[in-house]
Design an enzyme around this catalytic site. Structure first.
Site, PDB file in Angstrom:
ATOM      1  N   HIS A 103      38.618  76.479  70.510  1.00 36.59           N
ATOM      2  CA  HIS A 103      37.909  75.415  69.777  1.00 36.59           C
ATOM      3  C   HIS A 103      36.396  75.637  69.823  1.00 36.59           C
ATOM      4  CE1 HIS A 103      38.243  70.907  68.628  1.00 36.59           C
ATOM      5  NE2 HIS A 103      37.079  71.368  68.240  1.00 36.59           N
ATOM      6  N   HIS A 146      32.853  75.754  67.297  1.00 37.28           N
ATOM      7  CA  HIS A 146      32.227  75.549  65.985  1.00 37.28           C
ATOM      8  C   HIS A 146      31.092  76.569  65.856  1.00 37.28           C
ATOM      9  CE1 HIS A 146      34.375  71.770  65.109  1.00 37.28           C
ATOM     10  NE2 HIS A 146      34.288  71.555  66.414  1.00 37.28           N
ATOM     11  N   ARG A 186      29.644  77.231  62.813  1.00 37.59           N
ATOM     12  CA  ARG A 186      28.711  76.688  61.786  1.00 37.59           C
ATOM     13  C   ARG A 186      28.383  77.612  60.618  1.00 37.59           C
ATOM     14  NH1 ARG A 186      30.106  72.032  63.532  1.00 37.59           N
ATOM     15  NH2 ARG A 186      28.857  71.062  65.156  1.00 37.59           N
ATOM     16  N   ASN A 207      35.430  73.463  59.941  1.00 40.49           N
ATOM     17  CA  ASN A 207      34.546  72.487  59.285  1.00 40.49           C
ATOM     18  C   ASN A 207      33.158  73.066  58.989  1.00 40.49           C
ATOM     19  OD1 ASN A 207      33.810  72.454  62.013  1.00 40.49           O
ATOM     20  ND2 ASN A 207      33.382  70.261  62.053  1.00 40.49           N
ATOM     21  N   HIS A 258      43.110  66.906  65.485  1.00 40.88           N
ATOM     22  CA  HIS A 258      42.031  66.065  66.034  1.00 40.88           C
ATOM     23  C   HIS A 258      42.581  64.639  65.963  1.00 40.88           C
ATOM     24  CE1 HIS A 258      37.655  64.664  66.134  1.00 40.88           C
ATOM     25  NE2 HIS A 258      38.343  63.576  65.841  1.00 40.88           N
ATOM     26  N   HIS A 287      41.139  68.567  72.217  1.00 40.10           N
ATOM     27  CA  HIS A 287      40.302  67.731  73.099  1.00 40.10           C
ATOM     28  C   HIS A 287      40.887  66.368  73.499  1.00 40.10           C
ATOM     29  CE1 HIS A 287      39.289  66.270  69.113  1.00 40.10           C
ATOM     30  NE2 HIS A 287      38.411  67.211  68.864  1.00 40.10           N
ATOM     31  N   ASN A 328      32.672  63.524  70.096  1.00 39.97           N
ATOM     32  CA  ASN A 328      33.916  63.030  69.495  1.00 39.97           C
ATOM     33  C   ASN A 328      35.071  63.922  69.938  1.00 39.97           C
ATOM     34  OD1 ASN A 328      36.071  62.420  67.887  1.00 39.97           O
ATOM     35  ND2 ASN A 328      34.985  62.609  65.939  1.00 39.97           N
ATOM     36  N   ASP A 365      35.120  73.039  72.574  1.00 36.05           N
ATOM     37  CA  ASP A 365      34.576  72.207  71.488  1.00 36.05           C
ATOM     38  C   ASP A 365      33.065  72.412  71.382  1.00 36.05           C
ATOM     39  OD1 ASP A 365      34.374  70.566  69.309  1.00 36.05           O
ATOM     40  OD2 ASP A 365      34.966  68.720  70.338  1.00 36.05           O
TER      41      ASP A 365
HETATM   42  O1  DOR Z   1      31.982  66.142  68.915  1.00 35.41           O
HETATM   43  C1  DOR Z   1      32.503  66.740  67.995  1.00 35.41           C
HETATM   44  N1  DOR Z   1      31.806  67.571  67.215  1.00 35.41           N
HETATM   45  N2  DOR Z   1      33.799  66.548  67.759  1.00 35.41           N
HETATM   46  C2  DOR Z   1      34.401  67.044  66.656  1.00 35.41           C
HETATM   47  O2  DOR Z   1      35.567  66.797  66.473  1.00 35.41           O
HETATM   48  C3  DOR Z   1      33.636  67.826  65.679  1.00 35.41           C
HETATM   49  C4  DOR Z   1      32.471  68.430  66.297  1.00 35.41           C
HETATM   50  C5  DOR Z   1      31.473  68.967  65.287  1.00 35.41           C
HETATM   51  O3  DOR Z   1      31.888  69.651  64.343  1.00 35.41           O
HETATM   52  O4  DOR Z   1      30.287  68.760  65.486  1.00 35.41           O
HETATM   53 ZN    ZN Z   2      37.602  67.467  67.097  1.00 34.92          ZN
END
Ligand code: DOR
Ligand code: ZN
Length: 447
Positions: A71, A73, A75, A105, A192, A245, A291, A318
């Site tokens: 997990h 990100h 970007r 995402n 999620h 998470h 989150n 995450d």
């Molecule tokens: O805290 C979070 N940030 N939880 C998520 O599910 C998405 C993530 C984000 O893409 O920033």
């Molecule tokens: Zn998430």
């Protein structure tokens, strides 16, 4: 006194080369020598003297399989101001990771073969660690129509994990169809778990602290209801569900029940949910906004116990980098998320090893072996026994368990600085990371 970095090159070797790691402790066991060649571990034993190898004096360092993060990100594409595949994977290698799963995402969303291939290629070209793109479950993460799951699976990126992370696949019929669809190629849907109506405008965990601060709360039931529903669906269709998470004690109970049924349900917990609690929100420092939200000490205790007994299968970071204009603002406007790749191992040591809940082999399972298995990595050793023995792929990390370091946000390799651990002194330091026999990190620095 452990020391690393005295890299004596007997003979320059091109590419991955041949490496002689002297005196490492695999999974914390007695010291042995490990020889890497051609991307593989070729020999493990005491007092080896391979010819023509680069020598790394690793006296007393732990050797663990290369860490795997389900997990992350990254970007890119779209928010290269917050992170790029190159900067995120540099952070990953420094954190001891040899594979990261890049969440979908991005902008555009990774919901087509074209975007997942782009991310996969960027990872391959950067070369710091393997990047396995996660495909979106639904088009544009909108939760309305399934994305091209089959096309992403058969693309060069070979996607096996799908997630709308950041958003919940809240429509039960769509979730069922996605679970059914990925069965054909033994894929997995990573959910999620957040019931959207129960969390509208939510700002933090719903409980005593939110009541005191007057912030709208995010009830544990919003997570638990989705996990229970999706476990039932996974059991019904015989497919694989992975829960992202997990953050509440109730979620651990539901996972324990789902596993007792023999359903194919796995779960992850983040380092921050194993350590931090919602009373930090009283500072109104948005670095603590995430989150799912930070929960209570009771939840933290249940998450640690669930990870220790295997109810929660693995740790996932995450890692969620955010640019200053999105994060350093008032609480309600700030984006949720924390960077985590470079601190994950240290936080896991603090929360799980120093508390006696996991030994080094257990930590290696939760941070390398189990996530590799869940993500369907081709070189994942089924039970971990082969992970650091001759014949295994030479993905490994050398850790100084006695070293301590202080987190300096400005010194992180990530493009973003949103760590909740600024100034904190942490145990355990990655000294070297090897990806298929090639060092990506030596002496704690990117090679
Ligand atoms: O805290 C979070 N940030 N939880 C998520 O599910 C998405 C993530 C984000 O893409 O920033
Ligand atoms: Zn998430």
């Amino acid at each position: 006194m452990t020391q690393c970095g005295d890299v004596v090159t007997s003979e320059p070797v091109a590419g991955a080369g041949r490496w002689h790691l002297r005196g490492v402790r695999p999974f914390g066991a007695d010291p042995v020598d490990v020889v890497l060649d051609g991307g593989m571990i070729v020999e493990v034993g005491p007092g080896l003297s391979p010819a023509g190898a680069n020598i790394l004096d690793a006296d007393g360092l732990l050797a663990l399989p290369g860490l795997v993060d389900l997990h992350t990100h990254l970007r890119e594409p779209g928010r290269e101001d917050a992170e790029t595949v190159a900067s995120g994977t540099r952070a990953a290698a420094l954190g001891g990771f040899t594979t990261v799963f890049a969440m979908a995402n991005t902008e555009p969303v990774a919901d087509t073969a074209g975007v997942v291939e782009q991310v996969w290629r960027l990872g391959r070209d950067a070369g710091h660690c393997d990047v396995r793109p996660v495909g979106a479950v639904t088009e544009g993460l909108r939760g309305v129509r399934l994305a091209e799951l089959g096309a992403m699976a058969s693309s060069a990126a070979g996607v096996r994990m799908f997630s709308d992370d950041g958003h919940c696949v809240s429509d039960a019929v769509l979730m069922r169809r996605a679970l059914e669809y990925v069965k054909a190629f033994d894929g997995v849907i990573a959910q999620h778990a957040q019931e959207p109506r129960l969390t509208e405008d939510a700002q933090m965990n719903e409980g005593a602290v939110s009541a005191r601060l007057g912030l709208s709360g995010w009830p544990a039931a919003a997570e638990e209801a989705i996990i229970a529903r999706d476990a039932l669906l996974a059991g019904h269709v015989g497919s694989r569900l992975h829960v992202c998470h997990v953050s509440t004690a109730g979620s651990v109970e539901i996972l324990r029940w789902a596993k007792s049924k023999g359903w194919r349900v796995t779960a992850e917990v983040t380092p921050h949910h194993l350590l931090l609690t919602d009373d930090l929100v009283t500072s109104f420092d948005p670095v603590f906004k995430v989150n799912p939200p930070l929960r209570t000490a009771t939840d933290v205790e249940a998450l640690r116990a669930g990870l220790a007994d295997g109810t929660i299968d693995c740790i996932a970071t995450d890692h969620a980098p955010h640019a200053p204009q999105d994060k350093e603002t008032e609480w309600a406007a700030a984006r949720p998320g924390m960077v985590g790749l470079e601190t994950a191992l240290s936080i896991a040591i603090l929360a799980m090893v120093e508390t006696g809940l996991l030994d080094w082999a257990g930590l290696a399972d939760r941070m390398a072996i189990a996530p590799g298995r869940i993500g369907g990595l081709p070189d994942a050793s089924p039970d971990g026994t082969r992970a650091l023995s001759a014949g295994a792929v030479a993905n490994l990390v050398l850790v100084d368990p006695a070293a301590r370091w202080t987190v300096d946000p400005g010194a992180l390799a990530s493009r973003s600085r949103n760590t909740p651990y600024a100034g904190r002194n942490l145990p355990g330091r990655v000294q070297a990371t090897f990806l298929r026999g090639r060092p990506t990190v030596l002496d704690g620095k990117i090679v």
